[in-house]
Design an enzyme around this catalytic site. Structure first.
Site, PDB file in Angstrom:
ATOM      1  N   GLN A  40       0.836  -1.208   0.000  1.00 25.62           N
ATOM      2  CA  GLN A  40       0.000   0.000   0.000  1.00 25.62           C
ATOM      3  C   GLN A  40       0.866   1.250   0.000  1.00 25.62           C
ATOM      4  O   GLN A  40       1.957   1.270   0.583  1.00 25.62           O
ATOM      5  CB  GLN A  40      -0.996  -0.005   1.155  1.00 25.62           C
ATOM      6  CG  GLN A  40      -0.441  -0.340   2.528  1.00 25.62           C
ATOM      7  CD  GLN A  40      -1.536  -0.535   3.575  1.00 25.62           C
ATOM      8  OE1 GLN A  40      -2.727  -0.479   3.285  1.00 25.62           O
ATOM      9  NE2 GLN A  40      -1.131  -0.744   4.817  1.00 25.62           N
ATOM     10  N   HIS A  71       0.566  -4.542   2.851  1.00 25.54           N
ATOM     11  CA  HIS A  71      -0.826  -4.738   3.261  1.00 25.54           C
ATOM     12  C   HIS A  71      -0.987  -6.198   3.672  1.00 25.54           C
ATOM     13  O   HIS A  71      -1.479  -6.489   4.743  1.00 25.54           O
ATOM     14  CB  HIS A  71      -1.768  -4.368   2.100  1.00 25.54           C
ATOM     15  CG  HIS A  71      -3.236  -4.516   2.404  1.00 25.54           C
ATOM     16  ND1 HIS A  71      -4.223  -3.959   1.634  1.00 25.54           N
ATOM     17  CD2 HIS A  71      -3.880  -5.171   3.398  1.00 25.54           C
ATOM     18  CE1 HIS A  71      -5.422  -4.269   2.142  1.00 25.54           C
ATOM     19  NE2 HIS A  71      -5.240  -5.005   3.208  1.00 25.54           N
ATOM     20  N   PHE A 125      -4.313  -5.182  12.830  1.00 19.08           N
ATOM     21  CA  PHE A 125      -4.160  -5.349  11.378  1.00 19.08           C
ATOM     22  C   PHE A 125      -3.419  -6.658  11.093  1.00 19.08           C
ATOM     23  O   PHE A 125      -3.816  -7.438  10.227  1.00 19.08           O
ATOM     24  CB  PHE A 125      -3.373  -4.136  10.873  1.00 19.08           C
ATOM     25  CG  PHE A 125      -3.182  -4.060   9.384  1.00 19.08           C
ATOM     26  CD1 PHE A 125      -4.191  -4.395   8.498  1.00 19.08           C
ATOM     27  CD2 PHE A 125      -1.972  -3.607   8.865  1.00 19.08           C
ATOM     28  CE1 PHE A 125      -4.003  -4.291   7.117  1.00 19.08           C
ATOM     29  CE2 PHE A 125      -1.771  -3.496   7.494  1.00 19.08           C
ATOM     30  CZ  PHE A 125      -2.785  -3.846   6.627  1.00 19.08           C
ATOM     31  N   HIS A 128      -5.646  -9.600  11.686  1.00 20.12           N
ATOM     32  CA  HIS A 128      -6.622  -9.720  10.592  1.00 20.12           C
ATOM     33  C   HIS A 128      -5.980 -10.390   9.383  1.00 20.12           C
ATOM     34  O   HIS A 128      -6.556 -11.313   8.795  1.00 20.12           O
ATOM     35  CB  HIS A 128      -7.104  -8.310  10.229  1.00 20.12           C
ATOM     36  CG  HIS A 128      -7.984  -8.252   9.024  1.00 20.12           C
ATOM     37  ND1 HIS A 128      -9.345  -8.442   9.072  1.00 20.12           N
ATOM     38  CD2 HIS A 128      -7.681  -8.031   7.721  1.00 20.12           C
ATOM     39  CE1 HIS A 128      -9.853  -8.330   7.860  1.00 20.12           C
ATOM     40  NE2 HIS A 128      -8.861  -8.080   7.018  1.00 20.12           N
ATOM     41  N   GLU A 129      -4.777  -9.944   9.032  1.00 19.58           N
ATOM     42  CA  GLU A 129      -4.114 -10.509   7.844  1.00 19.58           C
ATOM     43  C   GLU A 129      -3.766 -11.982   8.068  1.00 19.58           C
ATOM     44  O   GLU A 129      -3.902 -12.808   7.163  1.00 19.58           O
ATOM     45  CB  GLU A 129      -2.867  -9.689   7.489  1.00 19.58           C
ATOM     46  CG  GLU A 129      -3.183  -8.263   7.020  1.00 19.58           C
ATOM     47  CD  GLU A 129      -4.061  -8.208   5.768  1.00 19.58           C
ATOM     48  OE1 GLU A 129      -3.769  -8.921   4.793  1.00 19.58           O
ATOM     49  OE2 GLU A 129      -5.053  -7.451   5.767  1.00 19.58           O
ATOM     50  N   LYS A 132      -7.266 -14.014   8.208  1.00 21.86           N
ATOM     51  CA  LYS A 132      -8.017 -14.018   6.943  1.00 21.86           C
ATOM     52  C   LYS A 132      -7.211 -14.665   5.813  1.00 21.86           C
ATOM     53  O   LYS A 132      -7.735 -15.454   5.039  1.00 21.86           O
ATOM     54  CB  LYS A 132      -8.390 -12.582   6.564  1.00 21.86           C
ATOM     55  CG  LYS A 132      -9.238 -12.485   5.289  1.00 21.86           C
ATOM     56  CD  LYS A 132      -9.726 -11.058   5.038  1.00 21.86           C
ATOM     57  CE  LYS A 132     -10.572 -10.951   3.788  1.00 21.86           C
ATOM     58  NZ  LYS A 132     -11.022  -9.573   3.514  1.00 21.86           N
ATOM     59  N   HIS A 133      -5.929 -14.309   5.707  1.00 24.06           N
ATOM     60  CA  HIS A 133      -5.121 -14.768   4.562  1.00 24.06           C
ATOM     61  C   HIS A 133      -4.069 -15.812   4.965  1.00 24.06           C
ATOM     62  O   HIS A 133      -3.873 -16.791   4.265  1.00 24.06           O
ATOM     63  CB  HIS A 133      -4.431 -13.574   3.894  1.00 24.06           C
ATOM     64  CG  HIS A 133      -5.393 -12.546   3.373  1.00 24.06           C
ATOM     65  ND1 HIS A 133      -6.108 -12.718   2.208  1.00 24.06           N
ATOM     66  CD2 HIS A 133      -5.771 -11.339   3.858  1.00 24.06           C
ATOM     67  CE1 HIS A 133      -6.884 -11.661   1.998  1.00 24.06           C
ATOM     68  NE2 HIS A 133      -6.697 -10.803   2.993  1.00 24.06           N
TER      69      HIS A 133
HETATM   70  P1  5GP Z   1     -11.100  -4.371  -1.756  1.00 25.07           P
HETATM   71  O1  5GP Z   1     -12.558  -4.684  -1.905  1.00 25.07           O
HETATM   72  O2  5GP Z   1     -10.822  -3.153  -0.954  1.00 25.07           O
HETATM   73  O3  5GP Z   1     -10.327  -4.457  -3.045  1.00 25.07           O
HETATM   74  O4  5GP Z   1     -10.513  -5.563  -0.895  1.00 25.07           O
HETATM   75  C1  5GP Z   1     -10.984  -5.815   0.399  1.00 25.07           C
HETATM   76  C2  5GP Z   1     -10.243  -6.995   0.934  1.00 25.07           C
HETATM   77  O5  5GP Z   1     -10.538  -8.163   0.170  1.00 25.07           O
HETATM   78  C3  5GP Z   1      -8.705  -6.911   0.862  1.00 25.07           C
HETATM   79  O6  5GP Z   1      -8.162  -6.165   1.872  1.00 25.07           O
HETATM   80  C4  5GP Z   1      -8.340  -8.352   0.948  1.00 25.07           C
HETATM   81  O7  5GP Z   1      -8.436  -8.837   2.257  1.00 25.07           O
HETATM   82  C5  5GP Z   1      -9.399  -8.969   0.072  1.00 25.07           C
HETATM   83  N1  5GP Z   1      -8.923  -8.980  -1.320  1.00 25.07           N
HETATM   84  C6  5GP Z   1      -9.147  -8.050  -2.306  1.00 25.07           C
HETATM   85  N2  5GP Z   1      -8.564  -8.432  -3.464  1.00 25.07           N
HETATM   86  C7  5GP Z   1      -7.947  -9.609  -3.190  1.00 25.07           C
HETATM   87  C8  5GP Z   1      -7.187 -10.499  -3.982  1.00 25.07           C
HETATM   88  O8  5GP Z   1      -6.940 -10.299  -5.179  1.00 25.07           O
HETATM   89  N3  5GP Z   1      -6.729 -11.610  -3.357  1.00 25.07           N
HETATM   90  C9  5GP Z   1      -6.982 -11.873  -2.051  1.00 25.07           C
HETATM   91  N4  5GP Z   1      -6.485 -13.000  -1.540  1.00 25.07           N
HETATM   92  N5  5GP Z   1      -7.704 -11.073  -1.289  1.00 25.07           N
HETATM   93  C10 5GP Z   1      -8.190  -9.951  -1.844  1.00 25.07           C
HETATM   94  P1  5GP Z   2      -8.821  -6.138   4.231  1.00 28.06           P
HETATM   95  O1  5GP Z   2      -9.288  -5.001   3.409  1.00 28.06           O
HETATM   96  O2  5GP Z   2      -7.365  -6.455   4.248  1.00 28.06           O
HETATM   97  O3  5GP Z   2      -9.695  -7.322   4.328  1.00 28.06           O
HETATM   98  O4  5GP Z   2      -9.102  -5.507   5.634  1.00 28.06           O
HETATM   99  C1  5GP Z   2      -8.274  -4.582   6.199  1.00 28.06           C
HETATM  100  C2  5GP Z   2      -8.909  -4.261   7.500  1.00 28.06           C
HETATM  101  O5  5GP Z   2      -7.883  -3.791   8.312  1.00 28.06           O
HETATM  102  C3  5GP Z   2      -9.964  -3.195   7.412  1.00 28.06           C
HETATM  103  O6  5GP Z   2     -10.911  -3.426   8.424  1.00 28.06           O
HETATM  104  C4  5GP Z   2      -9.174  -1.924   7.714  1.00 28.06           C
HETATM  105  O7  5GP Z   2      -9.936  -0.948   8.354  1.00 28.06           O
HETATM  106  C5  5GP Z   2      -8.139  -2.449   8.659  1.00 28.06           C
HETATM  107  N1  5GP Z   2      -6.829  -1.827   8.522  1.00 28.06           N
HETATM  108  C6  5GP Z   2      -6.059  -1.458   9.562  1.00 28.06           C
HETATM  109  N2  5GP Z   2      -4.904  -0.931   9.113  1.00 28.06           N
HETATM  110  C7  5GP Z   2      -4.962  -1.003   7.760  1.00 28.06           C
HETATM  111  C8  5GP Z   2      -4.047  -0.617   6.754  1.00 28.06           C
HETATM  112  O8  5GP Z   2      -2.951  -0.113   6.991  1.00 28.06           O
HETATM  113  N3  5GP Z   2      -4.439  -0.844   5.480  1.00 28.06           N
HETATM  114  C9  5GP Z   2      -5.636  -1.419   5.177  1.00 28.06           C
HETATM  115  N4  5GP Z   2      -5.940  -1.600   3.889  1.00 28.06           N
HETATM  116  N5  5GP Z   2      -6.533  -1.770   6.115  1.00 28.06           N
HETATM  117  C10 5GP Z   2      -6.178  -1.578   7.385  1.00 28.06           C
END
Ligand code: 5GP
Ligand code: 5GP
Length: 259
Positions: A40, A71, A125, A128-129, A132-133
């Protein structure tokens, strides 16, 4: 009696289903195909900062990050979908305590929010990562320590900020850069095509992808060369601007300041 138990179970089920931001654990997902290292750009992310807290790296003033930060390392499928929350593994920060310096510097949270964990709680954070991943990265990773350590290592090995800098793409609040030029710079350096995500004309994320042995490969999203997830032909790479005085009034004290 039986109908009363059924009713109680139904209520429990509905309570769970509507408990809010719960990400469900799904044990039946198949093995992933490749990794995406999602980076990011703080200059873009931090523009949305409205108030500060100690865990938000946007609020570190002159020490705020000026390069792409991590991220997440995301297991993905070749069809563009991805697994999430693959098994229950409650994040334990102690397991990665020896990695803290690197994580604070290269994988900080750029937000004050507490993301939801897979089982419905709120956490960090990193938690969460991982939940989730990271839990979907088996059989490559089975524990937090190796997941975070390897992610830090490949981030340092494939330095996207440096590649862009060497090609003349530096943070600026006035310049716009050709998206094609940015992609070409990364292609020339790593011999793969990244995925680029934009927000309001600014680069928000750059994703570089890897086989399971961490040799670089194209990202699946990189095939949409024309759309590139909301990026215009010319994109900005905004400089980080610290919050103004009014917003800083809401700043929470850091541990050191609080002493
Ligand atoms: P956004 O809708 O903001 O693109 O993504 C929200 C969240 O969905 C990301 O933070 C991530 O956790 C998951 N995500 C979005 N795109 C991808 C992707 O291409 N691969 C994976 N594994 N997760 C994703
Ligand atoms: P994702 O989009 O990866 O599924 O979720 C990211 C979650 O972590 C969201 O709830 C977002 O508010 C929180 N978050 C905390 N710190 C960060 C950051 O540095 N970047 C992003 N993308 N999300 C963050």
């Amino acid at each position: 009696m039986a109908s009363r138990i059924c009713l109680l179970l139904l209520v429990a089920f509905l309570a769970g289903a509507f408990a809010g931001d719960v990400i469900e654990v799904n044990k039946s997902q198949r093995e992933f195909d490749y990794f995406a290292l999602s980076l990011q750009w703080p200059g873009t992310y931090c523009r949305g900062t409205r108030h500060c807290c100690s865990k938000n790296a946007c609020c570190r003033g002159s020490d705020a990050p000026t390069q792409f930060t991590i991220h997440g390392l995301w297991p993905d499928y070749n069809d563009g979908s991805w697994p999430s929350c693959c098994y229950r593994s409650d994040f334990n920060e102690k397991e990665i305590s020896t990695l803290m310096d690197g994580l604070e510097k290269y994988w900080p949270s750029l937000s004050c929010g507490s993301p939801s964990s897979c089982n419905g709680g709120k956490g960090s954070f990193w938690g969460h990562e991982w939940e989730k991943h990271g839990t979907c990265s088996s059989p490559v990773f089975h524990d937090e320590y190796n997941y975070f350590l390897t992610t830090l290592n490949i981030y340092l090995k494939y330095n996207v900020t440096d590649v862009l800098y060497q090609a003349g793409y530096v943070a600026s609040n006035s310049e716009k850069y050709p998206l094609g030029g940015i992609v070409t710079a990364i292609q020339n350096a790593f011999h793969i095509t990244p995925e680029v995500v934009c927000k309001k004309g600014a680069i928000d994320e750059i994703r570089i992808c890897f086989y399971k042995d961490f040799k670089p490969r194209d990202c699946v999203g990189s095939k949409e060369l024309t759309s590139r997830k909301s990026c215009p032909q010319y994109v900005s790479l905004p400089e980080y601007t610290p919050l103004d005085g009014e917003a800083m009034v809401l700043k929470m004290p850091t541990e050191r300041e609080g002493l």
